[in-house]
Design an enzyme around this catalytic site. Structure first.
Site, PDB file in Angstrom:
ATOM      1  N   THR A   1       6.867   2.788  -8.145  1.00 18.59           N
ATOM      2  CA  THR A   1       5.953   1.866  -8.739  1.00 18.59           C
ATOM      3  C   THR A   1       6.545   1.553 -10.610  1.00 18.59           C
ATOM      4  O   THR A   1       5.767   0.468 -11.482  1.00 18.59           O
ATOM      5  CB  THR A   1       5.211   3.384  -8.833  1.00 18.59           C
TER       6      THR A   1
ATOM      7  N   ASN B   1       4.414  -1.147   4.696  1.00 16.36           N
ATOM      8  CA  ASN B   1       5.329   0.000   4.741  1.00 16.36           C
ATOM      9  C   ASN B   1       3.560   1.111   5.796  1.00 16.36           C
ATOM     10  O   ASN B   1       4.355   2.140   6.477  1.00 16.36           O
ATOM     11  CB  ASN B   1       5.078   0.734   3.097  1.00 16.36           C
TER      12      ASN B   1
ATOM     13  N   GLN C   1      10.802  -0.534   1.503  1.00 18.62           N
ATOM     14  CA  GLN C   1      10.923  -0.186   2.278  1.00 18.62           C
ATOM     15  C   GLN C   1      11.916  -0.928   3.369  1.00 18.62           C
ATOM     16  O   GLN C   1      12.072  -1.285   4.637  1.00 18.62           O
ATOM     17  CB  GLN C   1       9.128  -0.710   4.033  1.00 18.62           C
TER      18      GLN C   1
ATOM     19  N   SER D   1      12.779   2.790  -4.414  1.00 22.18           N
ATOM     20  CA  SER D   1      12.904   3.211  -5.004  1.00 22.18           C
ATOM     21  C   SER D   1      13.429   4.404  -3.516  1.00 22.18           C
ATOM     22  O   SER D   1      13.692   3.970  -2.308  1.00 22.18           O
ATOM     23  CB  SER D   1      11.368   3.386  -3.942  1.00 22.18           C
ATOM     24  N   GLY D   2      13.910   5.887  -4.357  1.00 22.00           N
ATOM     25  CA  GLY D   2      15.627   6.379  -3.490  1.00 22.00           C
ATOM     26  C   GLY D   2      15.044   6.713  -2.584  1.00 22.00           C
ATOM     27  O   GLY D   2      15.582   7.050  -1.436  1.00 22.00           O
ATOM     28  N   HIS D   3      13.769   7.738  -1.980  1.00 22.95           N
ATOM     29  CA  HIS D   3      12.907   8.705  -1.321  1.00 22.95           C
ATOM     30  C   HIS D   3      12.663   7.989  -0.170  1.00 22.95           C
ATOM     31  O   HIS D   3      11.967   8.430   0.487  1.00 22.95           O
ATOM     32  CB  HIS D   3      11.822   9.255  -2.157  1.00 22.95           C
TER      33      HIS D   3
ATOM     34  N   THR E   1      16.917   9.735 -21.218  1.00 23.24           N
ATOM     35  CA  THR E   1      17.758   9.944 -21.082  1.00 23.24           C
ATOM     36  C   THR E   1      17.744   9.803 -19.012  1.00 23.24           C
ATOM     37  O   THR E   1      16.944  10.171 -18.478  1.00 23.24           O
ATOM     38  CB  THR E   1      18.496  11.657 -20.477  1.00 23.24           C
TER      39      THR E   1
ATOM     40  N   CYS F   1      -8.404   8.744   4.908  1.00 20.02           N
ATOM     41  CA  CYS F   1      -9.843  10.273   5.397  1.00 20.02           C
ATOM     42  C   CYS F   1     -10.952  10.189   4.042  1.00 20.02           C
ATOM     43  O   CYS F   1     -10.154  11.292   4.090  1.00 20.02           O
ATOM     44  CB  CYS F   1      -9.428  11.284   6.408  1.00 20.02           C
TER      45      CYS F   1
HETATM   46  N1  PLP Z   1       6.109   0.021  -2.618  1.00 20.22           N
HETATM   47  C1  PLP Z   1       6.027   0.172  -0.791  1.00 20.22           C
HETATM   48  C2  PLP Z   1       5.780  -0.507  -0.252  1.00 20.22           C
HETATM   49  C3  PLP Z   1       6.174   1.617  -1.062  1.00 20.22           C
HETATM   50  O1  PLP Z   1       5.998   1.997   0.544  1.00 20.22           O
HETATM   51  C4  PLP Z   1       5.613   3.011  -1.557  1.00 20.22           C
HETATM   52  C5  PLP Z   1       5.672   3.821  -1.405  1.00 20.22           C
HETATM   53  O2  PLP Z   1       5.135   4.166  -0.314  1.00 20.22           O
HETATM   54  C6  PLP Z   1       5.728   2.196  -2.737  1.00 20.22           C
HETATM   55  C7  PLP Z   1       6.352   0.687  -3.495  1.00 20.22           C
HETATM   56  C8  PLP Z   1       5.793   2.832  -4.278  1.00 20.22           C
HETATM   57  O3  PLP Z   1       7.054   3.551  -4.220  1.00 20.22           O
HETATM   58  P1  PLP Z   1       7.741   4.991  -5.517  1.00 20.22           P
HETATM   59  O4  PLP Z   1       6.893   5.858  -4.532  1.00 20.22           O
HETATM   60  O5  PLP Z   1       8.971   5.083  -5.699  1.00 20.22           O
HETATM   61  O6  PLP Z   1       6.479   4.960  -6.637  1.00 20.22           O
END
Ligand code: PLP
Length: 675
Positions: A72, A160, A190, A210-212, A248, A337
């Protein structure tokens, strides 16, 4: 029961090596990389090492590669950079395109950032969606028409929700052929770990990561910016990341990301595309076996091998989610939902998927760390879910239906409206009140599977829609002479179902225990019913406003109090001090059938699905002192049940806050503070 986590497109677990690396960064390598002493230099060396690795794996060439908090932020920075440059060009009298063009299936972070910075920077460019085709891929014809007037183009590498892979090569060719000067951002979130990337060899200007989404923790990400592409920092301050991103650095996150990138580079930790595709084939086969009629909402050959998106006729995403969750399989709903209505997925809508599929989609996504054993267990549990649906008569079946469903009053709701099904085991027959078209397949399947005789289909008010639903249900059950059938059987159900007229509408009274009042206001229905009802008669409406049901007495003395809540940690103590308390699990029969375990060790749990609550309330009201503790999956349904009992005057009704999810969490003390 161990979780089978199939929601990796939302987030992943953290790679054990990444946990180790993050711990080491916090315990030993805790230095600030801006410090010039040895501790700082060591931290900087670690960070430089991770960046080097990332550069190699992503093929960043001379481009920038900065660490940040996630995609984001990366998207903001990319949009801000491009839009600042556009404003400068325009202010300098140069021509810029008038459109901010983004794929119709982009993550919301993209259009929201475009709108935000467009407004803040006073650019006033036009935001425009680039349509996708029925496969979910960008409409290149439309892109061709719009690209000449496009100032910034945003497309994702892979979606996603569906896993659909964009045709970036064709998009790049088109940009090249048209000599387009639009800045191009490709959301690569993704794609990391699932698609080959060689960014500097492409025309892409910005690529957030995005790392997670790939086994690193939340809060760490990266942004690639092509050499020569405009750049404006989002955050100013101490000049970290060579002034590109102040603040930092998240060193534990960077260390963890480094471990993930190292695993990606070693070529052995993560599964190959072919292996993942094989896992997906197995999962898809189990889904097809478990859920007849299933429709996949993505083209297999054009999608990431780790994502499945599907819909099942007659089953809502909420029901499927509840079912999978009960079986210990974590998937996500492809559609948001709201309280009573499933909002369709905008991604599937953009692909012109029929409305019912866009509103009931489920996404199942796994990651490249998945292994044989996990996939085998997932398949086993998915197949068990199918059996649970069959034994609950939600799918046609030769299995013996669950005895619990054979007798009583059942509420069937869809989109805030309710039909009622009265079943009588002694006469093996049933009556349907106020059928709804969307519920016809379900009711027909239930009646067939129970081998019951349908004795009447009645309506509390006539409407074209209701008539059509009645005809459809009769047709689905091969009943040809609906009128004759109705006239003959209307009064003959069990102890007797009486029609009481109230203006143009009617209430149906069953014995003196239940009155089905349709859309009538309770007071009007009570007045019309006169002696046919008594203070404890349960009133069942055709609108699902969340209150489940009421009684004549409660309708006359409206009281609204919130039901008290128990948290998981307090439940055991509560049960010790309330020896006769009854724990009531209001999850549906199919959820019980999907899950063999009882999380409340040593405590008898009664199963009364929320859809059968009306059947039971009269009995509970007879024992107003007895403590009732309602539980469900997440706390929503139990809150409704407890609130209903309170409203009806049962002051000893409680609910377990957060549901069974929190009860499980309470058994993991290190996480319990989260509750
Ligand atoms: N873009 C895509 C395609 C995503 O799947 C996501 C997370 O769901 C994001 C952006 C946002 O990522 P982050 O959670 O690292 O801000």
């Amino acid at each position: 029961m161990k979780d089978i986590y199939l929601d990796c497109n939302a987030t992943t677990s953290v790679l054990p090596a990444a946990v180790t690396a993050a711990s080491a960064a916090m315990a030993q390598g805790y230095g600030n990389p801006s410090s010039t002493h040895a501790t700082g230099l060591q931290a900087k060396a670690m960070m430089d090492g991770v960046r080097k690795l990332a550069r190699r794996l992503l093929g960043t060439g001379e481009g920038r590669l900065m660490f940040n908090s996630g995609a984001t932020e990366g998207i903001q920075t990319a949009v801000l950079s491009a839009l600042c440059a556009l404003r400068e060009r325009r202010d300098a009298g140069q021509r810029i395109g008038s459109l901010l063009l983004y794929g119709a299936t982009e993550h919301k972070a993209v259009p929201e950032s475009l709108a935000h910075w467009n407004r803040l920077l006073g650019l006033n460019l036009t935001l425009r969606q680039l349509p996708v085709d029925t496969d979910g891929r960008h409409d290149l014809g439309a892109l061709g028409e719009l690209i000449g007037d496009t100032a910034m183009l945003c497309t994702m590498a892979a979606n996603n929700e569906t896993g659909v892979i964009s045709d970036l090569t064709s998009i790049a060719q088109l940009l090249h052929q048209r000599g387009a000067d639009a800045y191009w951002m490709v959301d690569c979130v993704q794609a990391l770990g699932k698609l080959q990337l060689n960014l500097a060899a492409t025309r892409i200007d910005y690529a957030p990561f995005s790392g997670h989404k790939l086994y690193a923790p939340k809060g760490i990400g990266m942004l690639y910016v092509r050499a020569g592409a405009p750049f404006t920092p989002l955050m100013m301050g101490g000049g970290q990341e060579t002034g590109q991103r102040s603040g930092t650095e998240n060193m534990a996150g960077i260390a963890a990301l480094g471990a993930v990138l190292a695993a990606l580079g070693d070529g052995t930790t993560f599964r190959s595309h072919a292996e993942l595709a094989q896992f997906r084939t197995r999962l898809a086969a189990s889904l097809e076996q478990a859920l007849p009629g299933i429709v996949f909402n993505m083209p297999f050959d054009l999608s990431l091998p780790t994502t499945l998106n599907f819909s099942v006729p007659g089953l809502s995403s909420k029901e499927l989610l509840d079912l999978f969750d009960a079986a210990g399989v974590r998937v996500s709903s492809g559609s948001a939902c709201s309280a009573s209505k499933a909002l369709p997925s905008y991604v599937l809508e953009a692909m012109q998927v029929p409305q019912w599929r866009a509103s009931s989609a489920i996404r199942l996504s796994f990651g490249p760390l998945s292994d044989e054993a996990m996939i085998a267990t997932a398949c086993e549990r998915i197949e068990r879910c199918g059996e649970a649906l069959r034994s609950s008569c939600l799918l046609p079946s030769a299995l013996a239906p669950l005895a619990a469903l054979r007798d009583g009053v059942t509420e069937l709701s869809v989109d805030g409206r309710t039909a009622w099904l009265l079943t009588d085991a002694a006469s093996a027959s049933c009556v349907v009140i106020d059928p709804l078209a969307a519920l016809v397949p379900r009711i027909a399947s239930f009646i067939r599977c129970q081998d019951y005789r349908l004795r009447a289909i009645v309506q509390t008010a006539t409407s074209q829609e209701g008539d059509a639903a009645r005809q459809a249900l009769a047709a689905a059950l091969d009943i040809t002479q609906l009128d004759a059938f109705d006239a003959q059987d209307r009064l003959a159900f069990g102890v007797g179902l009486r029609r009481v007229a109230c203006g143009d509408a009617a209430a149906y009274v069953l014995g003196r225990d239940f009155a089905f009042v349709g859309a009538l206001a309770p007071q009007a229905a009570i007045a019309a019913c006169g002696d046919a009802v008594h203070p404890d008669t349960v009133l069942c409406a055709s609108r699902d406003d969340g209150s489940v049901c009421t009684t004549v007495r409660a309708a006359q003395h409206e009281v609204t109090t919130g039901a008290p809540q128990l948290d998981a940690a307090g439940l055991a103590a509560f049960l010790r001090t309330h020896a006769h308390a009854m724990v009531i699990d209001v999850r549906e029969a199919y959820e019980h059938a999907a899950c063999a375990t009882n999380v409340f060790d040593g405590c008898a749990v009664h199963s009364v699905p929320l859809s059968r609550l009306a059947s039971e309330v009269a009995g509970w009201l007879q024992e107003p002192q007895r403590a009732l503790v309602f539980v469900c999956r997440s706390g929503n349904r139990s809150a409704r049940a407890a609130a209903c009992l309170h409203r009806l005057g049962h002051q000893a009704a409680w609910q377990l806050n957060g549901g069974l999810a929190m009860a499980t969490l309470a058994t993991r003390p290190s996480l319990a503070f989260a509750a």
